[in-house]
Design an enzyme around this catalytic site. Sequence first.
Site, PDB file in Angstrom:
ATOM      1  CG  MET A  67      43.051  18.380   1.291  1.00  0.00           C
ATOM      2  SD  MET A  67      41.906  16.982   1.212  1.00  0.00           S
ATOM      3  CE  MET A  67      41.455  16.808   2.926  1.00  0.00           C
ATOM      4  CD  GLU A  68      43.305  24.091   1.877  1.00  0.00           C
ATOM      5  OE1 GLU A  68      44.331  23.962   2.564  1.00  0.00           O
ATOM      6  OE2 GLU A  68      43.141  23.452   0.812  1.00  0.00           O
ATOM      7  CG  ASP A  88      27.309  22.051  18.445  1.00  0.00           C
ATOM      8  OD1 ASP A  88      27.195  21.288  19.424  1.00  0.00           O
ATOM      9  OD2 ASP A  88      27.530  23.267  18.568  1.00  0.00           O
ATOM     10  CG  LEU A 105      51.108  14.594   5.735  1.00  0.00           C
ATOM     11  CD1 LEU A 105      51.247  13.307   4.938  1.00  0.00           C
ATOM     12  CD2 LEU A 105      52.432  15.012   6.343  1.00  0.00           C
ATOM     13  CB  CYS A 106      46.924  20.396   4.560  1.00  0.00           C
ATOM     14  SG  CYS A 106      45.693  19.288   3.891  1.00  0.00           S
ATOM     15  CG  HIS A 107      51.816  22.555   1.438  1.00  0.00           C
ATOM     16  ND1 HIS A 107      51.411  21.422   0.777  1.00  0.00           N
ATOM     17  CD2 HIS A 107      53.171  22.552   1.405  1.00  0.00           C
ATOM     18  CE1 HIS A 107      52.478  20.759   0.351  1.00  0.00           C
ATOM     19  NE2 HIS A 107      53.554  21.417   0.722  1.00  0.00           N
TER      20      HIS A 107
END
Length: 165
Positions: free
Chosen positions: A116-117, A131, A78-80
């Site tokens: 969120m970014e 990793d 739901l992130c733009h």
Amino acid sequence: MMSGPRLTHIDSAGEAHMVDVGDKAETERVAAAEGFVRMRPETLALILEGNAKKGDVIGTARLAGIMAAKQTSNLIPLCHPLMLTKVSVDIVPDDALPGLRIEAMAKLKGRTGVEMEALTAVSIACLTIYDMAKAADREMEIGGIRLVSKSGGKSGDYRRGGDQD
């Protein structure tokens, strides 16, 4: 019914939806996030000496974090999609942890925030470190991923208070 915080991505029927930001004013938005990767001291030394099998761990993790911030809307439903104007990822050793501390900042001029970014940048930088160093240390721990600050927008500014490791 009490009024208080509400989930903006849930409509009156309880269904998830993407928030309409079309009527919001464009403002400068900045967000910062942090996290860490705890590891054995000898693993940290291996990374800092540039002797990891897979190459430059810190440089690769920095680039992975930047790339991830630009892909956030492809990862989180739901992130733009955003036109970021800046993303930075800083990775510093911390002998006391022992491990690496990761900080990310995302910035734009737009109608929705960049929290969120910034969080995605930190998360993917941490995963990349894991990793690239897992052959030497499978007991590494990723943690402390959290929003540190945000500015701009209708909800105002936010700064995390106190040390909450």
